[in-house]
Design an enzyme around this catalytic site. Sequence first.
Site, short mmCIF file in Angstrom:
data_model
loop_
_atom_site.label_atom_id
_atom_site.label_comp_id
_atom_site.label_asym_id
_atom_site.label_seq_id
_atom_site.Cartn_x
_atom_site.Cartn_y
_atom_site.Cartn_z
N LEU A 88 0.40 -1.21 -2.43
CA LEU A 88 -0.29 -1.70 -1.23
C LEU A 88 0.75 -2.56 -0.34
O LEU A 88 0.39 -2.77 0.82
CB LEU A 88 -1.30 -2.22 -1.37
CG LEU A 88 -2.60 -1.26 -2.21
CD1 LEU A 88 -3.93 -2.12 -2.09
CD2 LEU A 88 -2.76 -0.17 -1.37
N GLY A 89 1.95 -2.74 -0.71
CA GLY A 89 3.05 -3.31 0.06
C GLY A 89 2.72 -4.89 0.12
O GLY A 89 3.20 -5.67 1.19
N SER A 90 2.48 -5.49 -0.85
CA SER A 90 2.07 -7.01 -0.88
C SER A 90 3.37 -7.74 -0.90
O SER A 90 3.33 -8.57 -0.12
CB SER A 90 1.28 -7.49 -2.08
OG SER A 90 1.80 -7.16 -3.36
N SER A 91 4.39 -7.41 -1.56
CA SER A 91 5.77 -8.07 -1.37
C SER A 91 6.18 -7.81 0.05
O SER A 91 6.94 -8.75 0.51
CB SER A 91 6.51 -7.88 -2.30
OG SER A 91 7.27 -6.57 -2.21
N ALA A 92 6.07 -6.69 0.78
CA ALA A 92 6.70 -6.37 2.24
C ALA A 92 5.69 -7.07 2.95
O ALA A 92 6.31 -8.05 4.14
CB ALA A 92 6.51 -5.23 2.34
N ALA A 93 4.34 -7.29 2.76
CA ALA A 93 3.87 -8.22 3.84
C ALA A 93 3.88 -9.71 3.66
O ALA A 93 4.13 -10.24 4.64
CB ALA A 93 2.15 -7.88 3.49
N ASP A 136 7.77 0.09 3.92
CA ASP A 136 6.86 -0.92 3.86
C ASP A 136 7.08 -2.04 4.69
O ASP A 136 5.84 -2.61 5.32
CB ASP A 136 6.89 -1.54 2.34
CG ASP A 136 6.46 -0.82 1.23
OD1 ASP A 136 6.38 0.38 1.47
OD2 ASP A 136 5.90 -1.33 0.17
O1 PMV Z 1 4.68 1.90 -4.63
P1 PMV Z 1 5.15 1.55 -3.39
O2 PMV Z 1 3.78 1.78 -2.49
O3 PMV Z 1 5.93 0.62 -3.13
O4 PMV Z 1 5.89 3.07 -2.96
C1 PMV Z 1 6.70 3.34 -3.22
C2 PMV Z 1 7.53 4.54 -2.57
C3 PMV Z 1 8.41 5.43 -3.07
O5 PMV Z 1 8.62 6.60 -2.37
C4 PMV Z 1 7.96 6.03 -4.43
C5 PMV Z 1 9.83 4.48 -3.43
C6 PMV Z 1 10.52 4.23 -2.17
O6 PMV Z 1 11.38 3.32 -2.21
O7 PMV Z 1 10.21 4.80 -1.03
#
Ligand code: PMV
Length: 325
Positions: A88-93, A136
Amino acid sequence: MVAVSAPGKAILFGEHAVVYGEPAVAVAIDARVTVNLTPCTGEWKVGGTPLDPEKHPHLDFLRRQILGSDSEPRSFQVVSELFPAAGLGSSAALSAAACSALIQASGATESDVVEVARLAHFAEASAQGGRASPIDTSTSTLGGCVFVSDQRESLASWQYTRSLTTPEGEREWEVHSVDLPSKAESVWLVVGSTGIHSPTGEMVAKVAELLKRNPEKEADIKRMGEVARAGAKAISDGDFEEVGRLMDEAHVLLSGIGVSCQELDDMVEVARQTSLGAKLTGAGGGGCMLALTRNPEETAAAVEMRGGRVIVTPLGATGVRVENP
Ligand code: PMV
């Protein structure tokens, strides 16, 4: 004190395929990470303990980039509404919010979102061995609905180009915002977490291995890209029946490259009975699924019955936001 929050994200279309240059679409979700930054004595701290660069590479990278290595120490307090390490992108957030907080602490009166997205993306890349797509960090920074492609797309508003030097060479992405039509207010996303930890890097490596052994699967990766582009168009047209249908197709394609699992399949199947469409989201192998629904309570209850922890969110949320009193 400086306080900034940023939303998590859910990938609607194009996960895995984006690694091979295909487009992807993500929305910001209504669950945020908030970073409070205060001056302190002694050394830099996170949650009251000394900042460990191994544990918090994003924060260490950002403080050095923005304030410099010899800056006055400060303390980060982080509050998260997101399930950690669940796609769910917690590290990006965290990166986007911390980046904006540090820019404010540097004395800047405003933080430019393009700069926040740029530095947050570099922070992610530096913490992930030099490899990170900008989906993300861009979604957390810009909010709303973000469409990333290898080319400028006419159906969405182009925001900026992101480039990164990776171990495999120079990469470039065109980042767009998809305007959400008013019809988007009548649909909801139900995000269900399997609780199964599945590292993104391992799933990406598994797909790479599969494609090496079965080059015919590259056609499925291409199709995922077509589905993502069609999905972005259906979102901007407000055709959510079509968005749901495309999500169902995306799940079949993702299963075909081996990134689903029984728990995800069960939650997707049960969610479909009351929703427009459902799929796994993110890297797969565990992590989370996503359903698009006009009946959020029923869909959430059904996913919970299958053991999922649930977040119900509208499509899109505000991007990086200053929360100072
Ligand atoms: O697990 P998440 O939400 O960080 O998704 C990764 C998305 C991928 O396409 C599998 C990897 C990437 O670097 O884009």
